[in-house]
Design an enzyme around this catalytic site. Structure first.
Site, short mmCIF file in Angstrom:
data_model
loop_
_atom_site.label_atom_id
_atom_site.label_comp_id
_atom_site.label_asym_id
_atom_site.label_seq_id
_atom_site.Cartn_x
_atom_site.Cartn_y
_atom_site.Cartn_z
N CYS A 7 0.85 -1.20 0.00
CA CYS A 7 0.00 0.00 0.00
C CYS A 7 0.88 1.25 0.00
O CYS A 7 0.62 2.22 -0.72
CB CYS A 7 -0.92 0.02 1.21
SG CYS A 7 -2.38 -1.02 1.07
N ASP A 30 10.72 -6.10 -8.63
CA ASP A 30 10.89 -6.82 -7.37
C ASP A 30 12.26 -6.48 -6.77
O ASP A 30 13.26 -6.38 -7.48
CB ASP A 30 10.77 -8.34 -7.61
CG ASP A 30 10.54 -9.09 -6.30
OD1 ASP A 30 9.43 -9.62 -6.11
OD2 ASP A 30 11.48 -9.15 -5.47
N HIS A 100 -0.62 -9.64 -5.18
CA HIS A 100 0.34 -9.24 -6.22
C HIS A 100 0.58 -10.39 -7.18
O HIS A 100 0.41 -11.55 -6.84
CB HIS A 100 1.67 -8.77 -5.60
CG HIS A 100 2.28 -9.76 -4.66
ND1 HIS A 100 1.87 -9.91 -3.35
CD2 HIS A 100 3.28 -10.67 -4.83
CE1 HIS A 100 2.59 -10.86 -2.77
NE2 HIS A 100 3.45 -11.35 -3.64
P1 5GP Z 1 5.50 -13.32 -2.25
O1 5GP Z 1 6.55 -14.13 -1.54
O2 5GP Z 1 4.54 -12.70 -1.24
O3 5GP Z 1 4.79 -14.04 -3.35
O4 5GP Z 1 6.27 -12.14 -2.97
C1 5GP Z 1 6.64 -10.96 -2.33
C2 5GP Z 1 7.70 -10.33 -3.18
O5 5GP Z 1 7.81 -8.99 -2.78
C3 5GP Z 1 9.08 -10.97 -3.06
O6 5GP Z 1 9.52 -11.42 -4.33
C4 5GP Z 1 9.95 -9.85 -2.50
O7 5GP Z 1 11.24 -9.84 -3.05
C5 5GP Z 1 9.17 -8.60 -2.87
N1 5GP Z 1 9.32 -7.48 -1.96
C6 5GP Z 1 9.21 -7.52 -0.59
N2 5GP Z 1 9.36 -6.28 -0.09
C7 5GP Z 1 9.58 -5.45 -1.14
C8 5GP Z 1 9.82 -4.04 -1.24
O8 5GP Z 1 9.86 -3.30 -0.26
N3 5GP Z 1 10.00 -3.54 -2.49
C9 5GP Z 1 9.96 -4.32 -3.61
N4 5GP Z 1 10.16 -3.71 -4.80
N5 5GP Z 1 9.74 -5.65 -3.55
C10 5GP Z 1 9.55 -6.21 -2.32
ZN ZN Z 2 -1.81 -3.24 1.06
#
Ligand code: 5GP
Ligand code: ZN
Length: 119
Positions: A7, A30, A100
């Site tokens: 958010c 990412d 996402h």
């Molecule tokens: P999930 O594991 O929830 O499917 O994916 C979350 C993704 O968000 C991960 O690939 C992680 O690298 C990315 N991520 C987490 N925090 C941040 C952030 O602060 N900025 C960006 N650009 N990516 C993030």
């Molecule tokens: Zn959110």
């Protein structure tokens, strides 16, 4: 949601490398890419995961936006090959609980997944 990191990214409160944006969705690189191209596409409104899409209309509207984003990203990166993944729930590997979609390109992800499964 005030404590949600995505958010905050959507509202520009936390910096990110934005590559695509409409009034409904935003796509940014990412932080820990697993491929040469790894972009996250998110709705600007807070939804925890795919299960939070309550109605057909909501699902249809969001998927239209997501697919428009994938088309724009394909154009931006000069490709038509990509994986689009949404991890739904902790056991499925979700670590950020704002819906996402991982847009991953520039690598054959299926080979990586097969290799990881054998390791
Ligand atoms: P999930 O594991 O929830 O499917 O994916 C979350 C993704 O968000 C991960 O690939 C992680 O690298 C990315 N991520 C987490 N925090 C941040 C952030 O602060 N900025 C960006 N650009 N990516 C993030
Ligand atoms: Zn959110």
């Amino acid at each position: 949601m005030s404590s949600c990191i995505f958010c905050k990214i959507a509202q520009g409160e936390i910096p990110s490398e934005v590559v695509y944006e409409t009034d409904k969705v935003i796509a940014f690189k990412d932080l820990h890419p697993v491929a040469p191209i790894h972009v996250l596409i998110i709705p600007k409104v807070h939804l925890a995961d795919l299960n939070d899409l309550a109605t057909s209309a909501q699902r249809a509207e969001l998927m239209e936006e997501i697919l428009q984003a994938t088309q724009a990203l394909c154009k931006l990166y000069g490709t038509s090959s990509f994986n689009l993944i949404s991890n739904c729930g902790e056991e499925a590997g979700q670590s950020v609980f704002h819906l996402h979609f991982h847009f991953i390109s520039g690598v054959d992800l299926t080979k990586k997944i097969a290799a990881a499964a054998q390791a």
